[in-house]
Design an enzyme around this catalytic site. Structure first.
Site, PDB file in Angstrom:
ATOM      1  N   GLY A  22      34.658  56.196  53.776  1.00 59.98           N
ATOM      2  CA  GLY A  22      34.015  55.056  54.440  1.00 59.98           C
ATOM      3  C   GLY A  22      34.732  53.736  54.280  1.00 59.98           C
ATOM      4  O   GLY A  22      34.120  52.674  54.432  1.00 59.98           O
ATOM      5  N   SER A  23      36.055  53.763  54.027  1.00 61.48           N
ATOM      6  CA  SER A  23      36.728  52.472  53.804  1.00 61.48           C
ATOM      7  C   SER A  23      36.760  51.628  55.086  1.00 61.48           C
ATOM      8  O   SER A  23      36.684  50.390  55.013  1.00 61.48           O
ATOM      9  CB  SER A  23      38.134  52.670  53.243  1.00 61.48           C
ATOM     10  OG  SER A  23      39.012  53.172  54.225  1.00 61.48           O
ATOM     11  N   ARG A  75      26.275  72.216  67.698  1.00 66.17           N
ATOM     12  CA  ARG A  75      26.746  70.845  67.942  1.00 66.17           C
ATOM     13  C   ARG A  75      25.759  70.045  68.808  1.00 66.17           C
ATOM     14  O   ARG A  75      25.412  68.908  68.488  1.00 66.17           O
ATOM     15  CB  ARG A  75      28.118  70.887  68.625  1.00 66.17           C
ATOM     16  CG  ARG A  75      28.730  69.514  68.860  1.00 66.17           C
ATOM     17  CD  ARG A  75      30.092  69.608  69.527  1.00 66.17           C
ATOM     18  NE  ARG A  75      30.955  70.554  68.846  1.00 66.17           N
ATOM     19  CZ  ARG A  75      31.618  70.308  67.713  1.00 66.17           C
ATOM     20  NH1 ARG A  75      31.521  69.123  67.156  1.00 66.17           N
ATOM     21  NH2 ARG A  75      32.368  71.224  67.151  1.00 66.17           N
ATOM     22  N   ASN A 117      36.722  54.706  68.315  1.00 65.70           N
ATOM     23  CA  ASN A 117      37.247  55.515  67.215  1.00 65.70           C
ATOM     24  C   ASN A 117      38.522  54.871  66.698  1.00 65.70           C
ATOM     25  O   ASN A 117      39.212  54.164  67.440  1.00 65.70           O
ATOM     26  CB  ASN A 117      37.559  56.929  67.726  1.00 65.70           C
ATOM     27  CG  ASN A 117      38.082  57.833  66.620  1.00 65.70           C
ATOM     28  OD1 ASN A 117      37.568  57.837  65.504  1.00 65.70           O
ATOM     29  ND2 ASN A 117      39.123  58.604  66.915  1.00 65.70           N
ATOM     30  N   HIS A 119      42.181  55.972  64.844  1.00 64.79           N
ATOM     31  CA  HIS A 119      43.007  57.144  64.543  1.00 64.79           C
ATOM     32  C   HIS A 119      44.292  56.657  63.860  1.00 64.79           C
ATOM     33  O   HIS A 119      44.899  55.678  64.309  1.00 64.79           O
ATOM     34  CB  HIS A 119      43.335  57.888  65.845  1.00 64.79           C
ATOM     35  CG  HIS A 119      44.108  59.141  65.587  1.00 64.79           C
ATOM     36  ND1 HIS A 119      43.522  60.272  65.056  1.00 64.79           N
ATOM     37  CD2 HIS A 119      45.421  59.431  65.741  1.00 64.79           C
ATOM     38  CE1 HIS A 119      44.441  61.206  64.910  1.00 64.79           C
ATOM     39  NE2 HIS A 119      45.602  60.721  65.316  1.00 64.79           N
ATOM     40  N   GLU A 152      35.945  62.488  76.596  1.00 67.15           N
ATOM     41  CA  GLU A 152      35.640  63.882  76.243  1.00 67.15           C
ATOM     42  C   GLU A 152      36.834  64.629  75.647  1.00 67.15           C
ATOM     43  O   GLU A 152      36.685  65.766  75.190  1.00 67.15           O
ATOM     44  CB  GLU A 152      35.049  64.641  77.449  1.00 67.15           C
ATOM     45  CG  GLU A 152      35.895  64.685  78.692  1.00 67.15           C
ATOM     46  CD  GLU A 152      35.829  63.395  79.525  1.00 67.15           C
ATOM     47  OE1 GLU A 152      36.405  63.403  80.619  1.00 67.15           O
ATOM     48  OE2 GLU A 152      35.272  62.366  79.086  1.00 67.15           O
ATOM     49  N   ASP A 155      40.973  62.240  70.648  1.00 66.31           N
ATOM     50  CA  ASP A 155      41.839  61.079  70.379  1.00 66.31           C
ATOM     51  C   ASP A 155      42.528  60.604  71.655  1.00 66.31           C
ATOM     52  O   ASP A 155      43.756  60.414  71.690  1.00 66.31           O
ATOM     53  CB  ASP A 155      42.877  61.437  69.300  1.00 66.31           C
ATOM     54  CG  ASP A 155      42.213  61.820  67.985  1.00 66.31           C
ATOM     55  OD1 ASP A 155      41.148  61.274  67.666  1.00 66.31           O
ATOM     56  OD2 ASP A 155      42.768  62.689  67.272  1.00 66.31           O
TER      57      ASP A 155
HETATM   58  C1  GRF Z   1      41.005  57.032  58.567  1.00 61.52           C
HETATM   59  O1  GRF Z   1      42.366  57.255  58.323  1.00 61.52           O
HETATM   60  C2  GRF Z   1      40.714  57.072  60.043  1.00 61.52           C
HETATM   61  O2  GRF Z   1      41.771  56.605  60.825  1.00 61.52           O
HETATM   62  C3  GRF Z   1      40.534  58.557  60.301  1.00 61.52           C
HETATM   63  O3  GRF Z   1      39.849  59.027  59.171  1.00 61.52           O
HETATM   64  C4  GRF Z   1      40.147  58.192  58.055  1.00 61.52           C
HETATM   65  C5  GRF Z   1      38.839  57.715  57.522  1.00 61.52           C
HETATM   66  O4  GRF Z   1      38.974  56.915  56.382  1.00 61.52           O
HETATM   67  N1  GRF Z   1      39.828  58.767  61.539  1.00 61.52           N
HETATM   68  P1  GRF Z   1      37.739  56.106  55.827  1.00 61.52           P
HETATM   69  O5  GRF Z   1      36.595  57.118  55.628  1.00 61.52           O
HETATM   70  O6  GRF Z   1      37.373  55.053  56.812  1.00 61.52           O
HETATM   71  O7  GRF Z   1      38.199  55.556  54.521  1.00 61.52           O
END
Ligand code: GRF
Length: 216
Positions: A22-23, A75, A117, A119, A152, A155
């Protein structure tokens, strides 16, 4: 001389989805607390597992949380529960922050161009898991991260912004991932500020600021 009265907008309410550390969620919460995201608030943090470390930090930060366990559930059923939870919290924008699940078409349709999102690669290179390792193994000299709307495909949706860093001779995949993560925390705040401004449109798959003239 007439003075324009300040436009008071309703706050943009985020529903942040996490699965682990969750950073990115914490970086967003800090940006809100420190005034870097005016008009934005976190309505709820939802985790698909009770063991996500980020949940403990939410308690400390006083953020409302919900745990909706996905393991062993179809899902579509799980996603319907997540959407219902987001609606109960009046969420305007869904923020995936290390959420390790693909979203069902029904979920995406419930929030069209209202799911973002992050990535850890410069998309469209290296989608999917272990993006930093993929980039390192490929031998790229520039790496980075991407914030994009979710469609859909994996990434794949329109890119809001990217931040790039050089790969150092001394890097390994771990050090590279650490440096990319620092960029992620900056990128997510910048991207959310752009979305919150509402001052953009999506042309084809391009995110374009409103003051950008269309090509002749
Ligand atoms: C991050 O590298 C993000 O880009 C990817 O998953 C990781 C999650 O890290 N989708 P955090 O849980 O936010 O620390």
């Amino acid at each position: 001389m007439s003075t324009a009265s300040p436009v008071s907008r309703k706050p943009l309410r985020l529903g942040v989805l996490i699965s682990g550390r969750g950073s990115n969620m914490i970086a967003i919460a800090n940006s809100i607390r420190e005034g870097r995201l005016p008009g934005v608030e976190i309505a709820v943090v939802i985790s698909n597992t009770g063991s996500a470390c980020g949940l403990a930090v939410c308690q400390e930060l006083g953020l409302p949380t919900a745990v909706l366990v996905s393991k062993g559930r179809p899902r579509a059923e799980h996603d319907a529960d997540v959407v219902a939870c987001l609606r109960r919290h009046n969420v305007d924008l869904v923020v995936l922050a290390g959420y390790m699940r693909l979203l069902s078409p029904e979920f995406i349709a419930a929030y069209p161009n209202r799911i973002v999102n992050i990535h850890p690669s410069l998309l469209p290179s290296f989608p999917g898991l272990e993006a930093q390792q993929q980039a390192f193994d490929y031998g790229v000299k520039i790496a980075g991260c991407t914030v994009h709307f979710v469609d859909e495909h994996l990434d794949h949706g329109p890119i809001i912004l990217q931040r790039a860093i050089p790969v150092q001779e001394t890097d390994d995949a771990h050090s590279l991932a650490t440096r990319i993560l620092t960029e992620e925390h900056i990128a997510y705040t910048e991207a959310l500020a752009r979305v919150a401004s509402g001052d953009y449109e999506i042309r084809g798959r391009r995110y374009v600021r409103r003051d950008t003239p269309a090509a002749p």
